[in-house]
Design an enzyme around this catalytic site. Structure first.
Site: not given
Length: 394
Positions: A75, A207, A334
């Site tokens: 995606a 997924h 992060c």
């Protein structure tokens, strides 16, 4: 579901490959391994036919045709191809504005910044309310004939908010603009049957739907193909929109996962999942700790999503204490090793401390009642341990 010692409650991050999906993929790794772009022999033809059938199956999920499905690596690539591909071809035209939802996935926001910095588009970010719903009056104010594209995900990846894409689509098309939807989280949450009627471009990921990693797709409305600049150049595969050898086993796997979502059990499965998630939320909130639900109520939320805020606690402390017995995640990201508060939680009005105390639990089709009851026990014990440790430090 349990993986070794761990109860897995992170299905919005990724899902296990369904056994039926794995079985359908397997022959294409070693037996039917021909290059689908080899046009001179039967092995190539066989692989090509498998890819075409996969594209047709995925198209059927959203009401599109096979030639409107472009396979990508996932995606993220699909989102980049939609935004950058369209904007590069249209650069310098009369439509120099792009509207993006404030709680879109990081890859959409990053691509949007590229439109601003490299292509000089005027990108405006649409605010949401405390449930994560797009402010439709604000959208209407921003829409004009200068807008090229609007990008809004039907289902959010952190708090599970389900947007009214039908209404949004009518507003966008009224001014002649195009609508892109990052649909990675949508197939397990909502009926996608008519999505191609509302979206002009739609990104999908295998997924997230019990298929393999490394494969996704971008639906591009057929008449828009000439308006998309490729991100990857090469042999001209996939109508010159995305070069490179198509990974046949992954395409077959994505199609198999999609087919399961189109089965007669899909609606009842979502209903069961919603009920189990509601029970999980209720059980956690019945503990002796202050726990609040972030985002919308059950009717407007991904059926497996429970984004919970533990007042007075740090989410990272909780997750570390839960290891290796429970897998969940925060909305934090992060960047260069620097933790940041979730932009989604900040956009719905949470302060930094509230965002930092929030955990996304996402249940899946194999999550059992036993799993959620044990998970609640683990959470209770983790909070007790952290509370005792904090008392000792003070």
């Amino acid at each position: 579901m349990r993986i070794g010692k761990s109860i897995y409650l992170d299905h919005q991050a990724t899902t296990p490959v369904d056994s039926q999906v794995f079985a359908e993929m397997t022959p294409y790794f070693a037996k039917c391994f021909g290059n689908p772009h080899s046009t001179d022999h039967s092995l190539g033809w066989e692989s090509s036919q498998a890819v075409e059938a996969a594209a047709a199956t995925i198209g059927n999920l959203i009401g599109a045709d096979a030639d409107e499905i472009i396979f990508t690596s996932g995606a993220t690539e699909a989102n980049n191809l939609a935004l950058l591909g369209l904007a590069r071809r249209a650069a310098g035209g009369k439509r120099g504005r792009v509207l993006v939802g404030a709680i879109e996935h990081k890859c959409v926001l990053a691509a949007s910044r590229t439109l601003e910095q490299q292509l000089e588009y005027d990108v405006q970010y649409l605010p949401v309310d405390e449930q994560g719903l797009i402010n439709l009056s604000m959208l209407e104010q921003h829409l004009s004939e200068e807008v090229l594209l609007v990008s809004i995900a039907p289902v959010n990846n952190e708090i599970g908010t389900i947007q009214d894409i039908n209404v949004i689509s009518k507003m966008v098309r009224a001014v002649g603009a195009l609508l892109h939807c990052d649909g990675a989280q949508a197939p397990c949450a909502i009926d996608m049957t008519d999505m191609a009627e509302f979206a002009d471009l739609l990104s999908l990921s295998a997924h997230k739907i019990y298929g393999p990693k490394g494969i996704g797709a971008l639906y591009i409305r057929r008449d828009l193909h000439p308006q998309i600049e490729p991100l990857i150049y090469g042999g001209g595969q996939q109508s010159n929109l995305r070069a490179g050898t198509i990974p046949v086993p992954l395409c077959v796997g994505m199609a198999a996962a999609t087919r399961l979502l189109c089965s007669s059990d899909a609606v009842s499965e979502r209903k069961r999942l919603r009920g189990r998630t509601t029970e999980f939320i209720s059980l956690v909130q019945s503990l002796s700790w202050p726990v609040l639900l972030n985002g919308p109520d059950a009717a407007r939320r991904h059926p497996g999503n429970a984004n919970l805020r533990f007042e007075g606690f740090d989410a990272q402390d909780i997750l570390r204490t839960l290891q290796p017995y429970l897998a969940a995640s925060t909305g934090s990201a992060c960047t260069s090793g620097i933790p940041e508060p979730s932009h989604v939680l900040r956009a719905i009005g949470l302060c930094t401390a509230q965002a930092d105390g929030s955990i996304r639990f996402s249940l899946g089709r194999e999550t059992t009642d036993e799993d959620i009851h044990y998970a609640v026990e683990l959470i209770d014990h983790a909070l007790e341990r952290i509370s005792r440790s904090s008392a000792v430090v003070r």
